[in-house]
Design an enzyme around this catalytic site. Structure first.
Site, PDB file in Angstrom:
ATOM      1  N   HIS A 100       5.358  -8.387  -5.329  1.00 12.05           N
ATOM      2  CA  HIS A 100       4.760  -8.742  -3.855  1.00 12.05           C
ATOM      3  C   HIS A 100       4.183 -10.800  -3.995  1.00 12.05           C
ATOM      4  O   HIS A 100       3.353 -11.048  -5.126  1.00 12.05           O
ATOM      5  CB  HIS A 100       3.479  -8.449  -2.951  1.00 12.05           C
ATOM      6  CG  HIS A 100       1.745  -8.411  -3.256  1.00 12.05           C
ATOM      7  ND1 HIS A 100       0.862  -9.230  -3.159  1.00 12.05           N
ATOM      8  CD2 HIS A 100       1.849  -6.961  -4.104  1.00 12.05           C
ATOM      9  CE1 HIS A 100       0.105  -8.741  -3.501  1.00 12.05           C
ATOM     10  NE2 HIS A 100       0.412  -7.457  -3.802  1.00 12.05           N
TER      11      HIS A 100
ATOM     12  N   ASP B  26       2.957 -12.779  -2.467  1.00 12.97           N
ATOM     13  CA  ASP B  26       2.053 -13.154  -1.204  1.00 12.97           C
ATOM     14  C   ASP B  26       0.737 -12.851  -1.848  1.00 12.97           C
ATOM     15  O   ASP B  26       0.322 -12.431  -2.651  1.00 12.97           O
ATOM     16  CB  ASP B  26       2.312 -12.847  -0.072  1.00 12.97           C
ATOM     17  CG  ASP B  26       1.893 -11.190   0.600  1.00 12.97           C
ATOM     18  OD1 ASP B  26       2.510 -10.341  -0.704  1.00 12.97           O
ATOM     19  OD2 ASP B  26       1.320 -11.482   0.891  1.00 12.97           O
TER      20      ASP B  26
ATOM     21  N   ASP C  44      -2.896 -10.217  -8.628  1.00 13.55           N
ATOM     22  CA  ASP C  44      -2.677  -9.666  -7.822  1.00 13.55           C
ATOM     23  C   ASP C  44      -1.313 -10.494  -6.867  1.00 13.55           C
ATOM     24  O   ASP C  44      -2.118 -11.479  -5.727  1.00 13.55           O
ATOM     25  CB  ASP C  44      -3.651  -9.546  -6.401  1.00 13.55           C
ATOM     26  CG  ASP C  44      -3.480  -7.861  -5.312  1.00 13.55           C
ATOM     27  OD1 ASP C  44      -2.229  -8.315  -5.329  1.00 13.55           O
ATOM     28  OD2 ASP C  44      -4.427  -9.021  -4.702  1.00 13.55           O
TER      29      ASP C  44
ATOM     30  N   GLU D 193       2.863  -7.770   1.764  1.00 13.80           N
ATOM     31  CA  GLU D 193       1.826  -7.379   1.303  1.00 13.80           C
ATOM     32  C   GLU D 193       0.549  -7.442   1.327  1.00 13.80           C
ATOM     33  O   GLU D 193       0.151  -6.370   2.390  1.00 13.80           O
ATOM     34  CB  GLU D 193       1.886  -7.161  -0.221  1.00 13.80           C
ATOM     35  CG  GLU D 193       1.832  -5.511  -1.039  1.00 13.80           C
ATOM     36  CD  GLU D 193       0.085  -5.460  -0.842  1.00 13.80           C
ATOM     37  OE1 GLU D 193      -0.632  -4.331  -0.912  1.00 13.80           O
ATOM     38  OE2 GLU D 193      -0.326  -6.400  -1.427  1.00 13.80           O
ATOM     39  N   GLU D 194      -0.081  -8.400   1.641  1.00 16.36           N
ATOM     40  CA  GLU D 194      -0.676  -8.430   1.909  1.00 16.36           C
ATOM     41  C   GLU D 194      -1.436  -8.197   3.510  1.00 16.36           C
ATOM     42  O   GLU D 194      -2.574  -8.672   3.493  1.00 16.36           O
ATOM     43  CB  GLU D 194      -1.773 -10.362   1.004  1.00 16.36           C
ATOM     44  CG  GLU D 194      -1.623 -10.171  -0.264  1.00 16.36           C
ATOM     45  CD  GLU D 194      -2.916  -9.088  -0.621  1.00 16.36           C
ATOM     46  OE1 GLU D 194      -3.134  -8.706  -0.362  1.00 16.36           O
ATOM     47  OE2 GLU D 194      -2.666  -9.310  -2.056  1.00 16.36           O
TER      48      GLU D 194
ATOM     49  N   ASP E 112       0.694  -3.696  -9.970  1.00 19.26           N
ATOM     50  CA  ASP E 112       0.034  -4.043  -8.903  1.00 19.26           C
ATOM     51  C   ASP E 112      -1.482  -3.828  -8.608  1.00 19.26           C
ATOM     52  O   ASP E 112      -1.983  -3.087  -7.781  1.00 19.26           O
ATOM     53  CB  ASP E 112       0.378  -4.070  -7.472  1.00 19.26           C
ATOM     54  CG  ASP E 112       0.290  -5.030  -6.344  1.00 19.26           C
ATOM     55  OD1 ASP E 112      -0.706  -5.633  -6.763  1.00 19.26           O
ATOM     56  OD2 ASP E 112      -0.200  -4.731  -4.992  1.00 19.26           O
TER      57      ASP E 112
ATOM     58  N   HIS F 258     -29.894 -17.278  28.987  1.00 20.90           N
ATOM     59  CA  HIS F 258     -31.085 -18.004  27.993  1.00 20.90           C
ATOM     60  C   HIS F 258     -31.840 -16.515  27.803  1.00 20.90           C
ATOM     61  O   HIS F 258     -32.059 -15.629  29.030  1.00 20.90           O
ATOM     62  CB  HIS F 258     -32.052 -18.551  29.023  1.00 20.90           C
ATOM     63  CG  HIS F 258     -33.754 -18.938  28.588  1.00 20.90           C
ATOM     64  ND1 HIS F 258     -34.149 -18.781  28.828  1.00 20.90           N
ATOM     65  CD2 HIS F 258     -33.825 -20.127  28.135  1.00 20.90           C
ATOM     66  CE1 HIS F 258     -35.115 -18.732  28.710  1.00 20.90           C
ATOM     67  NE2 HIS F 258     -35.009 -20.343  27.894  1.00 20.90           N
TER      68      HIS F 258
ATOM     69  N   THR G 177     -32.668 -19.869  21.374  1.00 18.91           N
ATOM     70  CA  THR G 177     -33.038 -18.931  22.210  1.00 18.91           C
ATOM     71  C   THR G 177     -32.170 -18.255  23.360  1.00 18.91           C
ATOM     72  O   THR G 177     -32.018 -18.192  24.289  1.00 18.91           O
ATOM     73  CB  THR G 177     -34.394 -19.126  22.448  1.00 18.91           C
ATOM     74  OG1 THR G 177     -34.275 -19.519  23.386  1.00 18.91           O
ATOM     75  CG2 THR G 177     -35.364 -18.327  21.346  1.00 18.91           C
TER      76      THR G 177
ATOM     77  N   ARG H 128     -10.556   2.865   5.372  1.00 18.12           N
ATOM     78  CA  ARG H 128      -9.787   3.542   4.035  1.00 18.12           C
ATOM     79  C   ARG H 128     -10.148   5.083   3.659  1.00 18.12           C
ATOM     80  O   ARG H 128     -10.258   6.075   4.437  1.00 18.12           O
ATOM     81  CB  ARG H 128     -10.283   3.366   2.322  1.00 18.12           C
ATOM     82  CG  ARG H 128     -10.965   2.229   1.913  1.00 18.12           C
ATOM     83  CD  ARG H 128      -9.493   1.042   1.537  1.00 18.12           C
ATOM     84  NE  ARG H 128      -9.408   0.030   1.616  1.00 18.12           N
ATOM     85  CZ  ARG H 128      -8.489  -1.581   1.025  1.00 18.12           C
ATOM     86  NH1 ARG H 128      -7.678  -0.375   1.028  1.00 18.12           N
ATOM     87  NH2 ARG H 128      -8.714  -2.421   1.278  1.00 18.12           N
TER      88      ARG H 128
ATOM     89  N   SER I 249      -5.319  -0.097  -1.906  1.00 15.53           N
ATOM     90  CA  SER I 249      -3.702  -0.241  -0.853  1.00 15.53           C
ATOM     91  C   SER I 249      -2.115  -0.888  -1.297  1.00 15.53           C
ATOM     92  O   SER I 249      -2.589  -1.524  -1.801  1.00 15.53           O
ATOM     93  CB  SER I 249      -4.214  -0.064   0.575  1.00 15.53           C
ATOM     94  OG  SER I 249      -5.359   0.887   0.893  1.00 15.53           O
TER      95      SER I 249
HETATM   96  N1  BES Z   1      -2.869  -5.263  -5.182  1.00 14.27           N
HETATM   97  C1  BES Z   1      -3.565  -4.481  -3.957  1.00 14.27           C
HETATM   98  C2  BES Z   1      -3.903  -2.662  -3.767  1.00 14.27           C
HETATM   99  C3  BES Z   1      -5.072  -2.863  -4.878  1.00 14.27           C
HETATM  100  C4  BES Z   1      -5.931  -2.965  -5.121  1.00 14.27           C
HETATM  101  C5  BES Z   1      -4.731  -1.876  -5.637  1.00 14.27           C
HETATM  102  C6  BES Z   1      -6.415  -2.547  -6.576  1.00 14.27           C
HETATM  103  C7  BES Z   1      -5.040  -1.010  -6.722  1.00 14.27           C
HETATM  104  C8  BES Z   1      -6.480  -1.448  -7.211  1.00 14.27           C
HETATM  105  C9  BES Z   1      -3.507  -5.133  -2.693  1.00 14.27           C
HETATM  106  O1  BES Z   1      -2.789  -6.111  -2.600  1.00 14.27           O
HETATM  107  C10 BES Z   1      -4.117  -4.881  -1.634  1.00 14.27           C
HETATM  108  O2  BES Z   1      -4.673  -5.942  -1.785  1.00 14.27           O
HETATM  109  N2  BES Z   1      -3.380  -4.230  -0.695  1.00 14.27           N
HETATM  110  C11 BES Z   1      -4.828  -4.202   0.442  1.00 14.27           C
HETATM  111  C12 BES Z   1      -4.045  -3.666   1.043  1.00 14.27           C
HETATM  112  C13 BES Z   1      -3.072  -4.517   2.726  1.00 14.27           C
HETATM  113  C14 BES Z   1      -2.511  -3.874   3.819  1.00 14.27           C
HETATM  114  C15 BES Z   1      -4.350  -6.226   3.036  1.00 14.27           C
HETATM  115  C16 BES Z   1      -6.122  -4.020   0.008  1.00 14.27           C
HETATM  116  O3  BES Z   1      -5.813  -2.323  -0.343  1.00 14.27           O
HETATM  117  O4  BES Z   1      -7.263  -3.830   1.167  1.00 14.27           O
HETATM  118 MN    MN Z   2      -1.463  -6.376  -4.443  1.00 11.55          MN
HETATM  119 MN    MN Z   3      -4.416  -7.270  -2.704  1.00 12.95          MN
END
Ligand code: BES
Ligand code: MN
Ligand code: MN
Length: 454
Positions: A87, A89, A120, A154-155, A181, A214, A313, A326, A397
């Site tokens: 990816h 992005d 990444d 992906e992000e 990745d 308040h 306040t 997760r 992920s």
């Molecule tokens: N490359 C990462 C996933 C990752 C991180 C795999 C560390 C193994 C070890 C990927 O770009 C990522 O950050 N994915 C997101 C998911 C997305 C749906 C926002 C994540 O894991 O938060």
């Molecule tokens: Mn990644």
């Molecule tokens: Mn990432």
């Protein structure tokens, strides 16, 4: 296999580094609409680079969101076909003040290149482009057929990728997918990830009144939404760190005795990496089980009330929190969302109203450690990094992995070349340059070994 391609790659390290710097200079932040032109620029850069390398049928494919880049080289008759995914992005850069050098001005310090996306995933992704470039330049051919699928979302949860994969299953049907990745344990200790967690991203809003109040006039008679919110959130875990949502663990695939033993033996450097005071979490599971094979619930941010200078306040009318869970095999994201909603409804006092908004979601994935693609990856890792890989399930992920398994029925080799302390998603993201060069070599070796094996 001929070593010409590896020699070529090693002789052209400086060129590949300079090219990676050019890609890292493009601020391709998928989450922020002001960067839409940069997303197009990055897609164009990659498409041009694939074409220069000798990849054919290169196309920038528009989607409902950011474009995909596709390209292939299909002249290895009788040889298997490898689908390379990555990816382009990247995550947003804030807090910008904490960067030592600007995120889109790649800077080299002590064998690391610092930039958003360095590890990444632009840097890791580019290792495969460089590998193919080296093979085509040195040998004029590749040992396998190759298809590139490089996405820009992906992000932000790979929202539009599922449609593309579903609609192009014939095009993408290959023998295996290869993805870099993720990360390895150290520059000489590779790690073969054979599982990834899934996730659901949510927002929870609590409202108690029509306007801000308040705290002297209304405190004690109107439920403060921040108080209600923290009470709700405090009920998500017990003291052991076990999630309290009823049914949450029902579908969790248990870890086999063999896997448990293997995970117990894996090293972890969590305290050193993070500076955390002490480990936390479900005591009955070891660290790698907790990060790879157990689902979790996280609060990412709580917004509400007054947090400016001095005091005010006030009882704000509403409060909200950004949350995620997760997930692990075989949890269903939709079912978990329903379980969360039911639990929140159950524990919310009748003095407030809540609203739950859902964002990205992705199921977890698991690959067969004995698949030929994983065996080829292990050998490529060993020959390029000096040691055979350890096997672990990753906590992060990558939504596409399950899509590849479901729609294409192919194994996925996760040949990560990052390091755990590369600061992904954080300030001063970096990529260790020896890993980049060894990763190019591992990619070349993978394709040769996989071709010979099939
Ligand atoms: N490359 C990462 C996933 C990752 C991180 C795999 C560390 C193994 C070890 C990927 O770009 C990522 O950050 N994915 C997101 C998911 C997305 C749906 C926002 C994540 O894991 O938060
Ligand atoms: Mn990644
Ligand atoms: Mn990432």
């Amino acid at each position: 296999m001929s070593n010409a391609a590896i020699n070529y790659a090693n002789e052209h390290r400086r060129q590949y580094l300079t090219e990676m710097e050019a890609l890292l200079s493009i601020p391709s932040i998928s989450a922020q609409s002001e960067h839409i032109p940069d997303m197009e620029k990055a897609a164009r850069w990659i498409a041009d680079r694939l074409t220069d390398a000798g990849i054919e049928n290169v196309a920038i494919v528009p989607t409902a969101g950011h474009p995909l880049v596709y390209g292939d080289w299909l002249h290895a008759e009788g040889a298997p076909t490898v689908l390379i995914y990555g990816h382009y992005d990247v995550q947003p850069v804030d807090p910008i003040d904490l960067w030592d050098t600007p995120p889109f001005e790649p800077t080299i310090r002590d064998d690391y290149i610092y930039a958003r996306g360095a590890t990444d995933d632009k840097g890791q992704m580019f290792a495969h482009i460089a590998a193919v470039d080296a093979m085509l330049n040195a040998d004029g051919k590749l040992p396998v057929n190759v298809k590139f699928l490089l996405e820009g979302e992906e992000e932000v949860g790979s929202k539009n990728l599922e449609d593309f994969i579903a609609g192009h299953a014939d095009l993408l049907k290959t023998d295996c997918a290869l993805i870099s990745d993720s990360h390895i344990i150290s520059p000489t200790q590779p790690l073969a990830a054979y599982g990834l967690r899934g996730l659901v991203i949510l927002e929870l809003e609590v409202r108690s009144a029509a306007r801000d109040m308040h705290s002297g006039q209304y405190g004690g008679v109107v439920h403060n939404p921040l108080t209600a919110l923290v009470h709700i959130l405090a009920k998500m875990h017990n003291e052991n760190g076990t999630v309290q949502i009823p049914g949450f663990y029902d579908d969790v695939l248990p870890v086999s005795a063999e896997e448990h033993e293997m995970m117990a033996k894996l090293p972890d450097h969590i305290l050193e990496e993070t500076g955390a005071k002490k480990l936390w979490g479900e005591k009955e599971f070891n660290v790698h089980e907790r990060t790879g094979a157990r689902p979790t619930f996280e609060i990412h941010g709580i917004v509400g009330g007054y947090t400016g200078e001095g005091s005010k306040t006030v009882i704000h009318a509403h409060a909200f929190a950004k949350l995620s869970m997760r997930l692990v095999p075989n949890q269903d994201p939709e079912k978990v969302i329903e379980q969360f909603k039911a639990y929140v409804a159950d524990i919310t006092p009748d003095t407030v109203d809540v609203e739950i908004r859902t964002y990205d979601r992705a199921p977890a994935s698991l690959v067969d450690r004995h698949d030929p693609a994983i065996v080829a990856m292990s050998q490529a890792y060993e020959e390029s990094f000096g040691n055979p890989p350890l096997f672990a399930r990753e906590g992060g992920s990558i939504p596409v992995v399950l899509l590849f398994q479901q729609y294409l029925g192919i194994p996925v080799a996760l040949m990560g070349i990052g390091l755990a302390d590369d600061n992904l998603h954080a300030p001063n993201e970096r990529f260790y340059l020896p890993n980049f060069y060894h990763g190019i070599e591992a990619s070349i070796r993978f394709m040769n070994i996989y071709a010979a094996q099939k």
